[in-house]
Design a protein around this motif. Sequence first.
Motif, PDB file in Angstrom:
ATOM      1  N   VAL A 195       0.829  -1.210   0.000  1.00 30.32           N
ATOM      2  CA  VAL A 195       0.000   0.000   0.000  1.00 30.32           C
ATOM      3  C   VAL A 195       0.864   1.261   0.000  1.00 30.32           C
ATOM      4  O   VAL A 195       0.645   2.179  -0.790  1.00 30.32           O
ATOM      5  N   GLU A 196       1.867   1.316   0.877  1.00 28.01           N
ATOM      6  CA  GLU A 196       2.665   2.538   1.033  1.00 28.01           C
ATOM      7  C   GLU A 196       3.643   2.761  -0.116  1.00 28.01           C
ATOM      8  O   GLU A 196       3.842   3.885  -0.567  1.00 28.01           O
ATOM      9  N   HIS A 197       4.263   1.687  -0.609  1.00 28.49           N
ATOM     10  CA  HIS A 197       5.263   1.837  -1.661  1.00 28.49           C
ATOM     11  C   HIS A 197       4.749   1.410  -3.038  1.00 28.49           C
ATOM     12  O   HIS A 197       5.258   1.864  -4.054  1.00 28.49           O
ATOM     13  N   GLY A 198       3.771   0.502  -3.027  1.00 26.29           N
ATOM     14  CA  GLY A 198       3.230   0.050  -4.307  1.00 26.29           C
ATOM     15  C   GLY A 198       2.040   0.835  -4.769  1.00 26.29           C
ATOM     16  O   GLY A 198       1.528   0.630  -5.873  1.00 26.29           O
ATOM     17  N   HIS A 199       1.539   1.764  -3.903  1.00 28.36           N
ATOM     18  CA  HIS A 199       0.419   2.644  -4.228  1.00 28.36           C
ATOM     19  C   HIS A 199      -0.863   1.873  -4.530  1.00 28.36           C
ATOM     20  O   HIS A 199      -1.675   2.321  -5.342  1.00 28.36           O
ATOM     21  N   PHE A 200      -1.041   0.730  -3.880  1.00 26.80           N
ATOM     22  CA  PHE A 200      -2.298   0.006  -3.994  1.00 26.80           C
ATOM     23  C   PHE A 200      -3.314   0.621  -3.042  1.00 26.80           C
ATOM     24  O   PHE A 200      -2.964   1.160  -1.990  1.00 26.80           O
ATOM     25  N   ARG A 201      -4.570   0.548  -3.424  1.00 25.94           N
ATOM     26  CA  ARG A 201      -5.646   1.102  -2.605  1.00 25.94           C
ATOM     27  C   ARG A 201      -5.840   0.273  -1.325  1.00 25.94           C
ATOM     28  O   ARG A 201      -6.060   0.804  -0.263  1.00 25.94           O
ATOM     29  N   MET A 202      -5.736  -1.046  -1.471  1.00 28.89           N
ATOM     30  CA  MET A 202      -5.871  -1.946  -0.324  1.00 28.89           C
ATOM     31  C   MET A 202      -5.200  -3.268  -0.664  1.00 28.89           C
ATOM     32  O   MET A 202      -5.154  -3.670  -1.827  1.00 28.89           O
ATOM     33  N   ALA A 203      -4.651  -3.932   0.376  1.00 26.87           N
ATOM     34  CA  ALA A 203      -4.028  -5.241   0.207  1.00 26.87           C
ATOM     35  C   ALA A 203      -4.343  -6.098   1.415  1.00 26.87           C
ATOM     36  O   ALA A 203      -4.376  -5.601   2.541  1.00 26.87           O
ATOM     37  N   TRP A 204      -4.614  -7.369   1.168  1.00 29.31           N
ATOM     38  CA  TRP A 204      -4.817  -8.287   2.296  1.00 29.31           C
ATOM     39  C   TRP A 204      -4.261  -9.663   1.957  1.00 29.31           C
ATOM     40  O   TRP A 204      -4.126 -10.036   0.782  1.00 29.31           O
ATOM     41  N   ILE A 205      -3.907 -10.403   3.009  1.00 28.52           N
ATOM     42  CA  ILE A 205      -3.386 -11.762   2.871  1.00 28.52           C
ATOM     43  C   ILE A 205      -4.240 -12.686   3.719  1.00 28.52           C
ATOM     44  O   ILE A 205      -4.558 -12.389   4.866  1.00 28.52           O
ATOM     45  N   GLY A 206      -4.618 -13.814   3.125  1.00 30.68           N
ATOM     46  CA  GLY A 206      -5.391 -14.816   3.843  1.00 30.68           C
ATOM     47  C   GLY A 206      -4.724 -16.171   3.764  1.00 30.68           C
ATOM     48  O   GLY A 206      -3.985 -16.453   2.814  1.00 30.68           O
ATOM     49  N   SER A 207      -4.948 -17.009   4.779  1.00 32.97           N
ATOM     50  CA  SER A 207      -4.392 -18.366   4.766  1.00 32.97           C
ATOM     51  C   SER A 207      -5.446 -19.346   4.277  1.00 32.97           C
ATOM     52  O   SER A 207      -6.642 -19.120   4.436  1.00 32.97           O
ATOM     53  N   VAL A 208      -4.986 -20.433   3.693  1.00 34.51           N
ATOM     54  CA  VAL A 208      -5.870 -21.461   3.144  1.00 34.51           C
ATOM     55  C   VAL A 208      -5.789 -22.693   4.030  1.00 34.51           C
ATOM     56  O   VAL A 208      -4.701 -23.060   4.498  1.00 34.51           O
ATOM     57  N   ASP A 209      -6.932 -23.343   4.281  1.00 33.70           N
ATOM     58  CA  ASP A 209      -6.932 -24.529   5.144  1.00 33.70           C
ATOM     59  C   ASP A 209      -6.338 -25.731   4.414  1.00 33.70           C
ATOM     60  O   ASP A 209      -5.961 -25.659   3.239  1.00 33.70           O
ATOM     61  N   SER A 210      -6.265 -26.848   5.125  1.00 30.90           N
ATOM     62  CA  SER A 210      -5.616 -28.042   4.575  1.00 30.90           C
ATOM     63  C   SER A 210      -6.334 -28.599   3.356  1.00 30.90           C
ATOM     64  O   SER A 210      -5.733 -29.283   2.530  1.00 30.90           O
ATOM     65  N   LYS A 211      -7.642 -28.300   3.230  1.00 32.60           N
ATOM     66  CA  LYS A 211      -8.395 -28.776   2.067  1.00 32.60           C
ATOM     67  C   LYS A 211      -8.137 -27.933   0.825  1.00 32.60           C
ATOM     68  O   LYS A 211      -8.486 -28.325  -0.283  1.00 32.60           O
ATOM     69  N   GLY A 212      -7.551 -26.759   1.034  1.00 34.52           N
ATOM     70  CA  GLY A 212      -7.247 -25.900  -0.100  1.00 34.52           C
ATOM     71  C   GLY A 212      -8.387 -25.033  -0.556  1.00 34.52           C
ATOM     72  O   GLY A 212      -8.331 -24.420  -1.620  1.00 34.52           O
ATOM     73  N   THR A 213      -9.455 -24.949   0.249  1.00 37.40           N
ATOM     74  CA  THR A 213     -10.615 -24.131  -0.146  1.00 37.40           C
ATOM     75  C   THR A 213     -10.995 -23.092   0.912  1.00 37.40           C
ATOM     76  O   THR A 213     -11.413 -21.994   0.585  1.00 37.40           O
ATOM     77  N   GLY A 214     -10.879 -23.444   2.186  1.00 41.11           N
ATOM     78  CA  GLY A 214     -11.235 -22.501   3.254  1.00 41.11           C
ATOM     79  C   GLY A 214     -10.222 -21.379   3.367  1.00 41.11           C
ATOM     80  O   GLY A 214      -9.021 -21.622   3.423  1.00 41.11           O
TER      81      GLY A 214
END
Length: 775
Positions: A195-214
Amino acid sequence: MTSPIATILIVDDEPKNRSLLEVLLKPEGYLTVTANSGEEALAMVEENPPDLILLDVMMPGMDGYDVAAKLKTNPATRNLPIIMLSALDDRGSKLAGLSAGAEDFLTKPIDRAELWVRVRNLLRLKEYSDFLAQHNQLLEQAVRGRNEEITERKRAETQIIRLNRLYAILSDINAAIVRIRNRQELYTEACRIAVEHGHFRMAWIGSVDSKGTGLSPLAWSGFDEGYLDKITLAIRNNEADTLVLAMRALQEKKPVVCNDIDSDPKLAHWHIDARQRDYRSMGVFPLMGDDQPVGLFVLYASELNFFDMEEIKLLTEVTANISYALEYIKKEEKLNYLAYNDVLTGLPSRTLFHDRLVQALTNAHRHRDRLGVLFIDLDNFKNVNDSLGHHAGDMLLKQVAAMFSVCMREGDTVARLGGDEFVVILDSMTSEDDAWMVSQKILKLMTKPLTIEGHELLVTCSIGIALYPKDGEDAKALLQSADGALYLAKNKGRNNAQFCTAEMNAKALERLTLENDLRQAINRQEFLLHYQPRVDLISGEITGMEALVRWQHPVQGLLYPTKFIPVAEESGLIVPLGEWVLRTACEQNKAWQRAGLKPVSIAVNLSARQFKQQDLVEIVTRMLKETELDPSYLELELTESMVMQNVEAAIATLSQFQAIGVKLAIDDFGIGYSSLNYLKHFPISFLKIDQSFVRDITTNRDDAIIAKIIISMAHDLGLKVIAEGVETDGQKSFLSLHHCDEMQGYFFSMPIPAEEFEILLRERCCMSMTKPRLL
């Protein structure tokens, strides 16, 4: 923009190390040259600068730090990327290398995949840097040229700004990867940089469960305004159709972008939200681990068509680097876990146990606390391995480890030292009996048969107990004492616990005998109640009584509560004993009322265990109904510490008692939490001043002041005050002068059997009241 072949200079005084690095880099197609000293390296760089340097730290003569410092102070070689190589893995060595000017730091032995990633990243950054330098030079020429077209100049300026932004993202996130060894911290930092250096409006990171879908959002930065909450809600409600790009990126394991969110029919569900937050373009980049998605890096931009091929390429590299960092963190966590935890049981290993014992001893010494160590050894464990095999033995150890953990208090440690040996640290014990109680819980739990591969086994254990500071003041001495106590337990026939001293073992045996007798006493009805009258400090009349339990022991004679109540509390026998006291007190009070004697209230003490019973109100209600005693003639006494452990739950329970008409009193007031702010919220009728304040009320100024404050405060809250332990006329006069409502104590009567108390009621005995004089 990428050069066909990059040249890498390897600087190391060891020929084997140089050869190994050449072999590791060969599959990547790099051209490698070598130098065996810092001086040779500087000469080679001056003659023919490479694209990157792998620089060993420890070399004779000029070390790696000096070489890096010289290169970075020279304008001609300032931008030459350097990766420092060292067998030292401490934070100070890494910081020294980075301070000298190195862009990265690798620890020997070198991991091939990590080497490739770090080299590729730095070469990529160098390409951007060189490209930017060229464009800056061209721009300067264009500005100086009279005939340069304005549009061409603007195009060049835009390209330079864009390249600067891309360079900043890759550079800063790579720096974060080198610095950070915590998964959550890395996620948060990556979002912030985007956001600060790449000038993106918003960024988020999420983790995926063991099944690969959650998907679970873990970190974010930028302009959100509830957008991530809606995504989280969609994930929770399993609305996969509203997260089409995310699901597609997970399924295809590759980046998915949308350069016009508002016009994409697949994202119709998000059009209004995206428009309100000025999200025009978005990119979803999977984070991979073992060729499977472990997370997503999702970015939103305010411009249309933001994600061109160059942008996607760079962000793919960034997510690949983050993915590698996650794998490194995972391996590091596993190594740390294996170093400090037993693989079979999951309990702390010998190393972690020793660290915790040293820390616990330090705290115990500082706060003058007691501490206990229990050595536990399974009896005849070898027979299980010999008869059922080692697999069955392992299953048994896992079950036993889980059972031991159940017996522990919060903050205690149970560890496996190896084989069938376990050890326990009991931290901050209130008394030496705590260690004995835990050992008895373990022995009792082990009496239950265990089922291993269809075989029912009865496994016992022997326990050795050592106490700090009496059995040892350091870890070594304490463990030796516990080991000696374990030896005693085995010599006494196993399946028992022993202290390391004869004195402590005699005390433990006495307590165990008392507990066994106590169990029998409840069945044999060996208990009786004595009653101590309460009198009004104005009229002198009896207004109530407190029921106090006694034990008519068949051998030791009449025992008072201080002898057996702590044992009853710790063993859980206080619950059936407390119910007997409550029922007997209600029956006796009703019997006196039926006999036509003056109706007075009877007070019964509740134990901490009783107060925690979920059905306590129902139990008391049932007893009142069965004994036909009006609830207004029953008072329940609780201590401050009991009601303050869980204030909200306590208020709820006390309110239920108030609703059925039972009166409530806080006993021993002043020695517990003294939480005056909460007192007004409790639906109580009485405060009982603890006898420790009453004892010296006429001679100790502080006790006198405390008593006066309690009386005044209670009256302001509409409560009556009862003073306990009144033994002298001076104490009675002081309390009367300061308007205490009631008193109980030896000055009027000690606790007496039911037949003697009945005489007091029949004869309407009163305490003679004289006008109090100022003391």
